[in-house]
Design a protein around this motif. Structure first.
Motif, short mmCIF file in Angstrom:
data_model
loop_
_atom_site.label_atom_id
_atom_site.label_comp_id
_atom_site.label_asym_id
_atom_site.label_seq_id
_atom_site.Cartn_x
_atom_site.Cartn_y
_atom_site.Cartn_z
N THR A 45 -27.38 -14.10 -23.49
CA THR A 45 -27.44 -15.35 -24.23
C THR A 45 -26.08 -16.05 -24.27
O THR A 45 -26.01 -17.27 -24.05
CB THR A 45 -27.98 -15.11 -25.65
N PRO A 46 -24.96 -15.33 -24.52
CA PRO A 46 -23.66 -16.00 -24.44
C PRO A 46 -23.39 -16.62 -23.08
O PRO A 46 -22.77 -17.69 -22.99
CB PRO A 46 -22.67 -14.88 -24.76
N ALA A 47 -23.84 -15.95 -22.00
CA ALA A 47 -23.64 -16.52 -20.66
C ALA A 47 -24.37 -17.84 -20.53
O ALA A 47 -23.83 -18.84 -20.02
CB ALA A 47 -24.12 -15.54 -19.60
N SER A 48 -25.63 -17.89 -20.98
CA SER A 48 -26.39 -19.13 -20.90
C SER A 48 -25.77 -20.23 -21.74
O SER A 48 -25.65 -21.38 -21.31
CB SER A 48 -27.84 -18.88 -21.35
N ALA A 103 -33.18 7.49 -11.35
CA ALA A 103 -32.89 7.92 -12.72
C ALA A 103 -31.39 7.98 -13.00
O ALA A 103 -30.95 8.58 -13.98
CB ALA A 103 -33.51 9.29 -12.99
N PHE A 104 -30.57 7.35 -12.16
CA PHE A 104 -29.12 7.37 -12.36
C PHE A 104 -28.74 6.46 -13.53
O PHE A 104 -29.13 5.30 -13.58
CB PHE A 104 -28.41 6.90 -11.09
N PHE A 105 -27.96 7.00 -14.48
CA PHE A 105 -27.67 6.27 -15.71
C PHE A 105 -26.19 5.99 -15.95
O PHE A 105 -25.86 5.25 -16.89
CB PHE A 105 -28.23 7.04 -16.92
N ALA A 106 -25.30 6.56 -15.17
CA ALA A 106 -23.88 6.39 -15.47
C ALA A 106 -23.47 4.92 -15.45
O ALA A 106 -22.65 4.48 -16.26
CB ALA A 106 -23.03 7.20 -14.50
N GLY A 107 -24.04 4.15 -14.53
CA GLY A 107 -23.71 2.73 -14.46
C GLY A 107 -24.09 2.00 -15.73
O GLY A 107 -23.39 1.07 -16.18
N ALA A 108 -25.20 2.39 -16.34
CA ALA A 108 -25.64 1.74 -17.57
C ALA A 108 -24.61 1.92 -18.68
O ALA A 108 -24.40 1.01 -19.50
CB ALA A 108 -26.99 2.31 -18.01
N PHE A 109 -23.97 3.07 -18.72
CA PHE A 109 -22.96 3.31 -19.75
C PHE A 109 -21.72 2.45 -19.52
O PHE A 109 -21.02 2.11 -20.48
CB PHE A 109 -22.60 4.79 -19.79
N GLU A 110 -21.45 2.08 -18.27
CA GLU A 110 -20.36 1.14 -18.01
C GLU A 110 -20.68 -0.24 -18.59
O GLU A 110 -19.80 -0.94 -19.09
CB GLU A 110 -20.10 1.03 -16.51
N VAL A 111 -21.94 -0.64 -18.48
CA VAL A 111 -22.35 -1.92 -19.08
C VAL A 111 -22.13 -1.87 -20.59
O VAL A 111 -21.62 -2.82 -21.18
CB VAL A 111 -23.83 -2.21 -18.75
N VAL A 112 -22.51 -0.77 -21.20
CA VAL A 112 -22.31 -0.62 -22.64
C VAL A 112 -20.83 -0.65 -22.99
O VAL A 112 -20.42 -1.24 -24.00
CB VAL A 112 -22.98 0.68 -23.14
N GLN A 113 -20.01 -0.03 -22.16
CA GLN A 113 -18.56 -0.05 -22.38
C GLN A 113 -18.05 -1.49 -22.46
O GLN A 113 -17.23 -1.82 -23.32
CB GLN A 113 -17.86 0.69 -21.24
N SER A 114 -18.56 -2.35 -21.59
CA SER A 114 -18.10 -3.74 -21.59
C SER A 114 -18.47 -4.43 -22.90
O SER A 114 -17.73 -5.31 -23.38
CB SER A 114 -18.70 -4.50 -20.40
N MET A 115 -19.60 -4.05 -23.49
CA MET A 115 -20.00 -4.67 -24.75
C MET A 115 -19.01 -4.34 -25.86
O MET A 115 -18.67 -5.20 -26.70
CB MET A 115 -21.40 -4.22 -25.13
N TRP A 116 -18.56 -3.11 -25.91
CA TRP A 116 -17.55 -2.73 -26.90
C TRP A 116 -16.23 -3.47 -26.64
O TRP A 116 -15.61 -3.99 -27.58
CB TRP A 116 -17.31 -1.22 -26.86
N LEU A 117 -15.81 -3.51 -25.39
CA LEU A 117 -14.54 -4.15 -25.07
C LEU A 117 -14.56 -5.65 -25.37
O LEU A 117 -13.56 -6.21 -25.82
CB LEU A 117 -14.21 -3.94 -23.58
N ASP A 118 -15.71 -6.28 -25.15
CA ASP A 118 -15.80 -7.73 -25.28
C ASP A 118 -16.35 -8.19 -26.64
O ASP A 118 -16.54 -9.39 -26.85
CB ASP A 118 -16.68 -8.30 -24.16
N GLU A 119 -16.57 -7.26 -27.54
CA GLU A 119 -17.12 -7.61 -28.86
C GLU A 119 -16.30 -8.69 -29.57
O GLU A 119 -16.89 -9.60 -30.19
CB GLU A 119 -17.24 -6.34 -29.72
N PRO A 120 -14.96 -8.68 -29.53
CA PRO A 120 -14.22 -9.75 -30.22
C PRO A 120 -14.56 -11.15 -29.67
O PRO A 120 -14.61 -12.12 -30.44
CB PRO A 120 -12.75 -9.40 -29.96
N ILE A 164 -17.47 -12.07 -28.43
CA ILE A 164 -18.81 -12.43 -28.91
C ILE A 164 -18.74 -12.78 -30.39
O ILE A 164 -19.42 -13.71 -30.85
CB ILE A 164 -19.80 -11.29 -28.66
N ALA A 165 -17.93 -12.06 -31.16
CA ALA A 165 -17.77 -12.39 -32.58
C ALA A 165 -17.25 -13.81 -32.75
O ALA A 165 -17.70 -14.57 -33.61
CB ALA A 165 -16.83 -11.39 -33.25
N ASP A 166 -16.30 -14.19 -31.89
CA ASP A 166 -15.78 -15.55 -31.95
C ASP A 166 -16.86 -16.57 -31.59
O ASP A 166 -16.94 -17.65 -32.19
CB ASP A 166 -14.58 -15.68 -31.00
N ALA A 167 -17.72 -16.21 -30.62
CA ALA A 167 -18.80 -17.11 -30.23
C ALA A 167 -19.79 -17.31 -31.37
O ALA A 167 -20.33 -18.40 -31.57
CB ALA A 167 -19.51 -16.56 -29.00
#
Length: 353
Positions: free
Chosen positions: A304-307, A102-119, A121-124
Motif C-alpha cells: 500500500t505505501p508503494a501504491s 517449500a523454501f522459506f529463508a527468502g520470506a524471512f528476508e522480506v520480514v527483515q526489511s519490514m523491521w528495518l523500514d518501520e520508521p 512507514i510510521a512517518d507515512a
C-alpha cells in the motif's frame, strides 16, 4: 475500566509469547541463511557445535546458542545423548534448498526489511505520503525474489500458463512476451528456459533490479532470448506482445487502471494479459486467516505505501480480491476477464481486449 476476563488474557498472552518467539527466531533464520549454516547441515548428519565450528570456521560459542535456539523453535533436532543437532529432510528443504517450493529463508528476508523500514512507514502514517519500492532496504528486493521464485518454479510452466486459453501453444511455437514488474527476473528467466522459441523482455522501473536480472540471465544461459529494460508499467514499449504478464505487482501500482490501458495498447492481435496476484477473498472477514495475516501485514508495510507513493495512488493492497481486480481490468478497457486458476497463495487471471 472494562472488566478483564482472566482466561482470555492468559490465552492472548500465550499467543503473544509464541509470536515473540517467532519474531526472534526470524532474525536467527536470516542469520543462519546469511552464514549458510543450514546448507552446512543440509546432509542431515548430526553435528555438535564444535563440529559445526570446524566445518564452517565460525566460533563455537556463538554456534551453540544459535543451534539451541533453532532446536527450541523446532526448526532442527537435538539429541541429548550425543549433544548434537541435525536437520530432518523437511527442515533442510525449507531452509537450505533454494529451488524447493517449500523454501522459506527468502520470506524471512522480506520480514527483515519490514523491521528495518518501520520508521519510514510510521512517518507515512503521519503524513499520508507513500514509500516507494526503491526506498526500502535492499533485503526486500533480494528476499522477494527468493521468496517468490520457488512458487514460480512449481507453478508457472506446469499450471498457470496451461490454464490460459491457447497461450502455452503460442509460447511453444514462438511468441513475444513482456514481463512487467519483473524485479530480479526470476519469472522471466523461468519462462525463457521453458519456451526457447519465444522471446522475452522484462521491465521494471527499479534500476538495481534490472541490473541483477541481466546478471541472472547470463548466469542461466538465456541472455540470447531474454532482455531486461528499465521502464514502468505505463511506459514500457508497446511492441505487439502475444502475452503481457504481471506477477504479484499490479496491486503495488499507483495507477493499475492506467497500467492496464497501456497493456491493452501493447498487446498484439489476440494478445493476453496474465495477472498473478496474492490469493484473497473479496470480503475482509473471509481473509482473517494465516495467509491473510501475512498478506495484510506485507500490504501495510510494503504494498500500500508503494501504491500511495505514485500518481493516482489507488492503494489496492495485497488483498484486493477478484471483484476489485476485475473492475481494474474492465475500467482499463478489457472486455473479458476470468480467473484461470489458483493456489493457496496466488490467483491467476486472464484478461483479453
Amino acid at each position: 475500566m472494562r472488566e478483564i476476563d482472566g482466561q482470555k488474557l492468559d490465552a492472548l498472552a500465550g499467543r503473544l509469547i509464541g509470536d515473540i518467539g517467532a519474531c526472534v527466531t526470524g532474525a536467527l533464520v536470516v542469520l543462519g541463511d546469511r552464514l549458510e549454516l543450514y546448507k552446512a547441515m543440509a546432509d542431515g548428519e548430526p553435528v555438535t557445535a564444535g563440529e559445526l565450528a570446524a566445518k564452517t570456521g565460525y566460533k563455537e560459542r556463538y554456534l551453540r546458542e544459535w543451534l539451541s535456539a533453532q532446536a527450541a523453535a523446532d526448526y532442527m533436532q537435538y539429541d541429548e545423548a550425543t549433544d548434537s543437532f541435525s536437520l530432518t529432510p523437511e527442515q533442510a528443504t525449507a531452509f537450505s534448498q533454494e529451488d524447493s517450493p517449500a523454501f522459506f529463508a527468502g520470506a524471512f528476508e522480506v520480514v527483515q526489511s519490514m523491521w528495518l523500514d518501520e520508521p519510514k512507514i510510521a512517518d507515512a502514517f503521519r503524513t499520508g505520503r507513500g514509500v516507494g519500492w526503491h526506498e526500502h532496504s535492499n533485503c526486500l528486493f533480494r528476499g522477494t525474489e527468493r521468496f517468490f521464485r520457488p512458487g514460480y518454479n512449481a507453478n508457472i510452466v506446469s499450471g498457470w500458463i496451461p490454464a490460459l486459453d491457447g497461450v502455452r501453444e503460442r509460447l511453444e511455437a514462438g511468441a513475444s512476451v513482456a514481463d512487467v514488474g519483473c524485479g530480479h527476473g526470476a519469472s522471466t528467466i523461468l519462462m525463457a528456459k521453458a519456451y526457447p522459441k519465444s522471446r522475452f523482455t522484462g521491465f521494471d522501473y527499479h534500476a538495481p533490479s534490472i541490473a541483477r536480472a541481466r546478471e541472472s540471465a547470463e548466469e542461466e544461459g538465456v541472455a540470447d532470448r531474454v532482455k531486461f529494460e528499465q521502464a514502468s508499467a505505463k511506459d514500457f514499449p508497446a511492441r505487439g506482445y502475444d502475452l503481457v504478464a504481471m506477477f504479484d505487482c499490479l496491486h503495488d501500482m499507483g495507477d493499475p487502471v492506467g497500467a492496464g490501458r497501456h497493456v491493452k495498447e501493447a498487446l498484439g492481435k489476440d494478445g493476453v494479459w496474465m495477472i498473478v496476484e496474492p490469493f484473497a477473498n473479496d470480503k475482509l472477514s473471509d481473509n482473517l486467516n494465516p495467509i491473510g495475516r501475512i498478506y495484510y501485514g506485507a500490504s501495510t508495510m510494503v504494498c500500500t505505501p508503494a501504491s500511495l507513493s505514485q500518481e493516482v495512488g489507488l492503494g489496492l493492497g495485497a488483498q484486493a480480491g477478484e471483484l476489485r481486480l476485475r473492475k481494474v481490468a474492465l475500467d482499463a478497457g478489457f472486455s473479458r476477464f476470468r480467473k484461470a486458476t489458483e493456489t493457496p497463495v496466488n490467483m491467476v487471471f486472464e484478461a483479453r481486449p
